[in-house]
Design an enzyme around this catalytic site. Structure first.
Site, short mmCIF file in Angstrom:
data_model
loop_
_atom_site.label_atom_id
_atom_site.label_comp_id
_atom_site.label_asym_id
_atom_site.label_seq_id
_atom_site.Cartn_x
_atom_site.Cartn_y
_atom_site.Cartn_z
N PHE A 47 39.60 38.40 36.85
CA PHE A 47 40.23 39.35 37.70
C PHE A 47 39.47 40.90 37.90
O PHE A 47 39.47 41.81 38.72
CB PHE A 47 41.39 39.47 38.59
CG PHE A 47 42.64 38.11 38.44
CD1 PHE A 47 42.50 37.56 39.32
CD2 PHE A 47 42.95 37.78 37.49
CE1 PHE A 47 43.20 36.56 39.86
CE2 PHE A 47 43.20 36.33 37.26
CZ PHE A 47 43.39 35.95 39.05
N GLY A 96 37.68 43.22 26.83
CA GLY A 96 37.93 42.15 27.55
C GLY A 96 37.53 41.30 29.07
O GLY A 96 36.61 42.59 29.98
N ASP A 102 49.50 34.92 35.02
CA ASP A 102 48.22 34.86 34.30
C ASP A 102 48.13 34.93 32.28
O ASP A 102 47.64 35.85 31.94
CB ASP A 102 47.46 36.16 34.37
CG ASP A 102 45.80 36.35 34.48
OD1 ASP A 102 45.63 35.12 34.35
OD2 ASP A 102 45.22 37.32 33.97
N VAL A 140 38.45 44.84 31.07
CA VAL A 140 39.32 45.60 30.35
C VAL A 140 38.28 46.45 29.87
O VAL A 140 37.67 46.39 29.19
CB VAL A 140 40.09 45.25 29.65
CG1 VAL A 140 41.34 45.87 28.71
CG2 VAL A 140 40.60 43.53 30.00
#
Length: 858
Positions: free
Chosen positions: A589, A585, A701, A592
């Protein structure tokens, strides 16, 4: 010509007698040619779409009174007069409504088309049903305005009209007043009605027993004083409909009221004097979430049948009426978030039927009632954020069903009594008081105790060892005067532990090591010498390695790994796994990563890049708060790794991936019930973060990629990615928020100009996810010809004539359209541009719960 006439005249005379004779016969046969009830009903059925075949057995071979969903009742005065009821609710019907045929059925008295999916306007021809007594069109996907000619043309015999749960818009037609005193039930709740209520509407409806205008958020009307003329009114529901102004004095004339709900409006001012004295039959009173002020009038003790008293979230002052607490049938008192003052009176003890008392965030003073524990039905007592003083009653937890106690943030003193009798206690919050003495060991024997918050008191002694026998989700004993060793299980096995502010506590991982027996000092000294030598060597090695990494490596250093769950991983393994091949992912920010541990276990790691100079202590403090969250719809944080400039958060991994993965798949095949289950789970997780967890947590988020799907056979959503600003810092959060093209449409419009984030921003993001579930479309379709985000895409179509058919996912069965329509309406409310027009997540959860219950009904 004369000869021809001579021949024709006799022929005409020969034909004339039969014609004369036949004329009366044809006239006599006329009534027999009128359509019979079964023919009219079959004509009505022919226009419908009946996917489940519920009406398949309607045929001429069977008398229509024996058809399913048809009931015939003979008149008591004449056996030839038949009353017919047609009840077609919940059959999944759609198509056209042949009201012209239906209304010609003689004796049609009851008609229900509720809980279907007609997706059309209310048929004008229904006004031709001259003998109707009851008309139920609720939750049947009707839309558009309610025509004035229909309202004025309905038969005067009509006693019940239910149009609730549709998408009917525009003003309430004043023509409904023509129904007069015969109308007993009028339900227009949960629609999109707007404007000001016309005073003439209620002047003639003096026979109403039940009136529901709730859930019409676009109404902009004061409460009509004419409502007070409905002297027979027993149930009045006006909640959540934009009513403004004060309660009219005329309401005092509604002495037959059994339920009055004015909650979630914009009502203001003081409650009329004598308000309580007039309603001696009242069972439920809800004035919550308005702007009422001033003292609540005396006289409520006259409401001897009252069961629920809800006035929370207003600006009431003064004392709660003294007689309220002793009402014999009262079960619920909710008065939190007001400015009430005075003392809490003693409860009537064992004769009381009180179940729930919530008076948080007021200015109550004095001691706690000594009779709390005597009420055998009390399961929740909450009085936090007041000025209560004195000691805790010894019988505080003696009710056999007591589950929740919250008396935090008061001025209580003395010791905590032993809680031996409260076997169903789940949550105990006594923080921020002046309590002293030890933590009772009896807490460790309560089988379902899950949340304990005793922080910010003056408690002394050790933490009882038997607390580690509980399945705790939270233990907060910070900022007391506790001392001694912390039980091992509370450190290693439970992440939700707050111990700071107790210098006398000691144990592994704490700043103080526990004092050891003197006879072991010699061996410990030798062990310490060896350990110091080894440690020095290791530090030299680590230092050399750090210099090497700084000069030649790309990985940040040094790192600090903190684990809240026993997983086998090191900081070195963590950073060595940060390769593109492990990325599952990507976001604004950071990425993942999927990491496989030594024992085969898999974890997901979100690597966050930070520019704010957050220290390890700051990050650990924030992480401790989030790691203690325990909810079935919240992804667990199992640990984190800190390095200057970044924080890597370790989550549990779910093989099914995220909701975004499913939506972006070539074909989104998930059924409506499963989609509702996902929405319901996400909403439930947000309710926990916003309202049930202390301190409150905003997600900030929320998006479909942060809705993970558990590995069980049945889909169970888990919300992840919460608390990002705590780690990356507010500046980085705001600057990165709009850099992700797949994130922009989840952001509430006010995020641009407000400094203080609110829970309604999360509600907006949730609304976008709900739109994805309803439409089957990703939130952003950048590669599509129609590249607008989903919110704009829906807004362009929602008001078109066939807008719903364009918006709802065509891959879902038509039988689910009613629920999808309701979910769409809810999603549009959640994504309102104005924050104050969005519902709270608790209301969202309740509405989704009702939709899910309806969808799973057999």
């Amino acid at each position: 010509m004369a000869t021809a006439a001579a021949y024709c005249l006799p022929l005409f005379l020969l034909l004339l007698p039969p014609l004369i004779i036949a004329a009366p016969s044809a006239a006599a046969a006329g009534p027999e040619l009128q359509p019979q009830p079964q023919d009219l009903l079959l004509s009505f059925k022919a226009a419908l779409r009946d996917p489940s075949g519920a009406l398949a057995s309607w045929s001429l071979s069977t008398p229509y009174c024996n058809w399913p969903h048809i009931t015939c009742t003979a008149s008591s005065s004449s056996s030839s007069v038949v009353s017919i009821a047609v009840s077609l609710q919940g059959l999944g019907l759609s198509g056209d409504i042949d009201a012209a045929s239906l209304c010609r059925v003689p004796g049609l008295s009851h008609l229900s088309l509720a809980s279907n999916a007609f997706n059309t306007t209310v048929p004008l021809q229904l006004s031709r049903c001259a003998s109707l007594v009851s008309l139920n069109l609720s939750s049947a996907a009707f839309w558009g305005p309610l025509p004035e000619q229909l309202a004025a043309g309905l038969p005067p015999s009509l006693a019940s009209l239910d149009l609730s749960g549709n998408d009917i818009e525009g003003p309430v037609p004043p023509g409904l007043a023509a129904l007069g005193a015969a109308l007993q039930v009028l339900d227009l709740g949960r629609n999109r009605l707007s404007g000001v209520l016309h005073p003439a509407l209620f002047r003639n409806l003096t026979g109403l027993h039940y009136l529901d205008l709730s859930g019409n958020q676009f109404l902009e009307s004061p409460l009509p004083p004419e409502l007070g003329k409905m002297g027979n009114l027993r149930w009045l529901f006006l909640q959540g409909s934009g009513f403004t102004g004060a309660i009219p004095e005329t309401f005092l004339a509604l002495e037959q009221l059994e339920a009055l709900d004015l909650s979630m409006n914009g009502l203001t001012g003081a409650i009329p004097r004598g308000f309580g004295r007039k309603f001696q039959k009242l069972l439920s009173l809800d004035l919550s979430r308005n702007g009422f002020s001033g003292p609540f009038p005396d006289g409520v003790e006259k409401c001897v049948m009252l069961q629920r008293f809800q006035v929370h979230d207003n600006a009431f002052t003064g004392e709660l009426p003294a007689g309220l607490w002793s009402l014999p049938d009262l079960q619920v008192i909710r008065a939190e978030n007001n400015r009430f003052s005075g003392r809490l009176p003693e409860f009537p003890g064992e004769v009381s039927r009180l179940e729930q008392v919530q008076v948080d965030n007021n200015s109550f003073s004095g001691g706690l009632p000594l009779t709390i524990g005597m009420i055998r039905t009390m399961y929740r007592f909450s009085a936090s954020l007041n000025k209560l003083s004195g000691v805790l009653p010894d019988n505080l937890c003696d009710s056999p069903v007591m589950s929740i106690i919250n008396i935090s943030h008061n001025a209580l003193s003395g010791s905590i009594p032993e809680f031996r009798n409260c076997k169903r206690l789940v949550s105990l919050h006594l923080s921020s008081n002046g309590l002293t003495g030890p933590i009772p060991t009896s807490l460790g024997a309560l089988p379902v105790l899950t949340y304990i918050d005793l922080s910010s008191n003056g408690l002394t002694g050790a933490i009882p060892a038997n607390l580690q026998n509980l399945k705790l989700a939270l233990l907060n004993v910070s900022y007391n005067r506790l001392s001694g060793p912390v039980p091992q299980e509370l450190i290693s096995g439970l992440p939700a532990v707050f111990l700071q502010g107790n210098p006398g506590l000691c144990g592994p991982g704490l700043s103080n090591n526990c004092v050891v027996p003197l006879r072991k000092h010699r061996w410990l000294a030798l062990a310490a010498t060896v350990a110091s030598f080894i440690t020095g060597a290791m530090l030299l090695a680590i230092g050399a390695f750090a210099v090497y990494r700084r000069l030649y490596g790309k990985r940040p250093s040094p790192w600090k790994l903190v684990l809240f769950q026993p997983i086998k991983i090191t900081g070195e393994e963590l950073f060595s796994a940060f390769h593109d091949k492990n990325v599952i992912g990507r976001g604004a920010f950071g990425n993942v990563y999927l990491i496989v541990l030594q024992d085969g276990q898999k974890v997901a790691v979100k690597r966050l890049v930070c520019s704010d100079k957050l220290t390890f202590r700051q990050v650990k403090s924030e992480m401790n708060v989030l790691a203690k969250i325990r909810h079935k719809n919240i992804a667990k944080i199992t640990g984190f790794c800190y390095s200057e400039g970044e924080v890597s958060v370790i989550y549990e991994y779910f093989q099914k991936g995220s909701l975004q993965d499913m939506i972006y798949a070539p074909k989104f095949t998930l059924g409506w019930k499963d989609r509702l289950k996902i929405a319901l789970g996400v909403a439930q997780g947000l309710v926990y973060l916003h309202h049930d967890y202390t301190p409150r947590v905003l997600h900030r988020d929320l998006k479909s990629s942060n809705v993970l799907l558990a590995n069980e056979f049945e889909i169970e959503p888990r919300v992840a990615g919460f608390g990002i600003p705590c780690f990356v810092g507010e500046k980085v959060y705001r600057s990165s928020l709009y850099s992700d093209v797949n994130q922009k449409c989840y952001i509430a419009p006010e995020e641009n100009f407000t400094k203080n984030p609110t829970n309604l921003m999360d509600v907006y993001s949730f609304g976008v996810i709900l739109l994805e579930l309803v439409t089957g479309r990703p939130a952003e379709q950048l590669a599509s010809k129609d590249s607008s985000d989903i919110v704009r895409w829906v807004r362009r179509r929602i008001n078109l004539v066939d807008g719903a058919s364009q918006i709802l996912d065509p891959n879902i069965s038509h039988t689910a359209q009613q629920g999808m329509q309701a979910a769409l309406e809810l999603a549009v409310r959640c994504t309102s541009v104005k924050p104050d027009q969005r519902p709270d997540i608790t209301e969202v959860f309740r509405l989704l719960q009702a939709l899910y219950f309806s969808a799973t009904m057999p």
